[in-house]
Write a protein that holds these residues in place. Structure first.
Motif, mmCIF file in Angstrom:
data_model
loop_
_atom_site.group_PDB
_atom_site.id
_atom_site.type_symbol
_atom_site.label_atom_id
_atom_site.label_comp_id
_atom_site.label_asym_id
_atom_site.label_seq_id
_atom_site.Cartn_x
_atom_site.Cartn_y
_atom_site.Cartn_z
ATOM 1 N N ARG A 1 0.866 -1.189 0.000
ATOM 2 C CA ARG A 1 0.000 0.000 0.000
ATOM 3 C C ARG A 1 0.899 1.234 0.000
ATOM 4 O O ARG A 1 1.822 1.353 0.816
ATOM 5 C CB ARG A 1 -0.908 0.046 1.227
ATOM 6 N N TRP A 2 0.600 2.154 -0.900
ATOM 7 C CA TRP A 2 1.392 3.372 -1.019
ATOM 8 C C TRP A 2 0.549 4.565 -0.617
ATOM 9 O O TRP A 2 -0.544 4.784 -1.118
ATOM 10 C CB TRP A 2 1.895 3.542 -2.454
ATOM 11 N N PHE A 3 1.065 5.359 0.311
ATOM 12 C CA PHE A 3 0.399 6.556 0.820
ATOM 13 C C PHE A 3 1.146 7.773 0.278
ATOM 14 O O PHE A 3 2.302 8.009 0.627
ATOM 15 C CB PHE A 3 0.403 6.567 2.353
ATOM 16 N N SER A 4 0.472 8.549 -0.587
ATOM 17 C CA SER A 4 1.103 9.686 -1.256
ATOM 18 C C SER A 4 1.006 10.959 -0.429
ATOM 19 O O SER A 4 0.214 11.058 0.514
ATOM 20 C CB SER A 4 0.453 9.921 -2.623
ATOM 21 N N LEU A 5 1.785 11.947 -0.842
ATOM 22 C CA LEU A 5 1.776 13.243 -0.168
ATOM 23 C C LEU A 5 0.426 13.936 -0.279
ATOM 24 O O LEU A 5 0.030 14.679 0.621
ATOM 25 C CB LEU A 5 2.856 14.156 -0.771
ATOM 26 N N ASP A 6 -0.297 13.700 -1.375
ATOM 27 C CA ASP A 6 -1.573 14.379 -1.578
ATOM 28 C C ASP A 6 -2.751 13.617 -0.974
ATOM 29 O O ASP A 6 -3.901 14.009 -1.152
ATOM 30 C CB ASP A 6 -1.827 14.623 -3.067
ATOM 31 N N GLY A 7 -2.464 12.513 -0.259
ATOM 32 C CA GLY A 7 -3.514 11.745 0.389
ATOM 33 C C GLY A 7 -3.946 10.505 -0.371
ATOM 34 O O GLY A 7 -4.672 9.668 0.160
ATOM 35 N N THR A 8 -3.517 10.376 -1.624
ATOM 36 C CA THR A 8 -3.895 9.212 -2.427
ATOM 37 C C THR A 8 -3.361 7.925 -1.806
ATOM 38 O O THR A 8 -2.245 7.879 -1.302
ATOM 39 C CB THR A 8 -3.348 9.351 -3.859
#
Length: 301
Positions: free
Chosen positions: A183-190
């Motif tokens: 699971r990848w959690f991006s800076l923009d919340g994605t």
């Protein structure tokens, strides 16, 4: 709000959430969609007080299998898995991306990985606000898309440059008989997820299978090397960048040809090219068949 805490809350209230959404007459959204909405709402609320506030990037890797049941990381697994993962992400980014292990939690074995120094691009114009981006984010998303495509046995040629990294990950998982969820959690919340089961690993391994294609070609040039093992090296031009070919000849036949260094020859050879399922050449061999028609008289003499 930590990723681990949020995950525990979602697990604890999974049944209650399902009943709630059923009562609302709408479909229950995926955990990724629910988590993404929470992160974006949190970011929006915090930026009301601190416009420069940002989320953290994080990759969560859950390993499943007997070797991961204890919730602890065997150093051999870490060394075998994290290196090809970093290489795959770096290949996707077309730039070296350093990843670091920031934590391990239970629930099989869960690895928390972050970019060492996220390169965040922020617009200096205060009227535009903060733009959340990094070199790691699109690279990591592409890697997860590749994993997802492999699990579904789809065409992966669009991610061809990062397939070697996935090959290394599969080799590590195979070595310890593990499967993997990411699971990848991006800076923009994605939030994006993918997983690799036995089916996906089998498909990745199948991409390395090779087939042999045979053709014929003529090679004319100057002999620059002769080996008793039956190899004649021919350089096709005077320039340093001119192609050179190592042609295999039967050792007994080679002695009878009376070849000399510096001699100009013209051979007809059989080209055996091994290619994998992505069309990449793994090896190319050249085998002597005969001298070209124009040189037959020379060798007869």
């Amino acid at each position: 709000m930590s990723t681990t805490w949020r995950q525990r809350v979602l697990e604890r209230n999974r049944a209650a959430n399902a009943r709630f959404f059923a009562d609302q007459g709408s479909e229950h959204r995926s955990e990724d969609a629910y988590e993404e909405e929470l992160r974006r709402h949190w970011l929006e609320a915090v930026r009301h007080y601190d416009p420069a506030a940002q989320l953290q990037e994080e990759l969560v890797v859950r390993l499943r299998g007997e070797a991961a049941d204890r919730g602890a990381l065997d150093f051999r697994i870490g060394n075998a898995l994290l290196k090809p993962l970093r290489e795959g992400v770096s290949a996707s980014a077309r730039k070296d991306v350093e990843l670091e292990l920031t934590g391990i939690s239970r629930g099989s074995t869960v690895l928390h990985v972050r970019p060492n120094v996220p390169e965040i691009v922020s617009d200096t114009n205060e009227n535009l606000g903060v733009i959340d981006s990094s070199i790691t984010d699109p690279a990591m998303r592409d890697f997860l898309k590749l994993v997802d495509a492999a699990e579904k046995e789809q065409d992966v040629r669009r991610w061809e440059r990062i397939v070697p990294g996935l090959n290394g990950v599969v080799e590590a998982l195979d070595k310890f008989d593990l499967s993997m969820e990411m699971r990848w959690f991006s800076l923009d919340g994605t939030v994006r997820s993918s997983h690799l089961s036995r089916r996906g690993k089998d498909y990745v391994r199948s991409l390395q299978n090779t087939e042999v294609q045979k053709t014929r070609m003529g090679i004319t040039g100057r002999i620059t090397e002769l080996r008793e093992s039956g190899v004649v090296k021919i350089k096709t031009g005077a320039s340093k960048t001119s192609p050179a070919y190592e042609i295999r000849v039967n050792p007994e036949g080679l002695i009878g040809m009376h070849l000399e260094l510096g001699m100009t020859v013209s051979f007809v050879v059989e080209v055996s090219r091994k290619t994998d399922m992505l069309g990449n050449a793994r090896s190319t061999d050249y085998r002597f068949l005969r001298v070209s028609d124009g040189q037959k008289k020379l060798f007869d003499e």
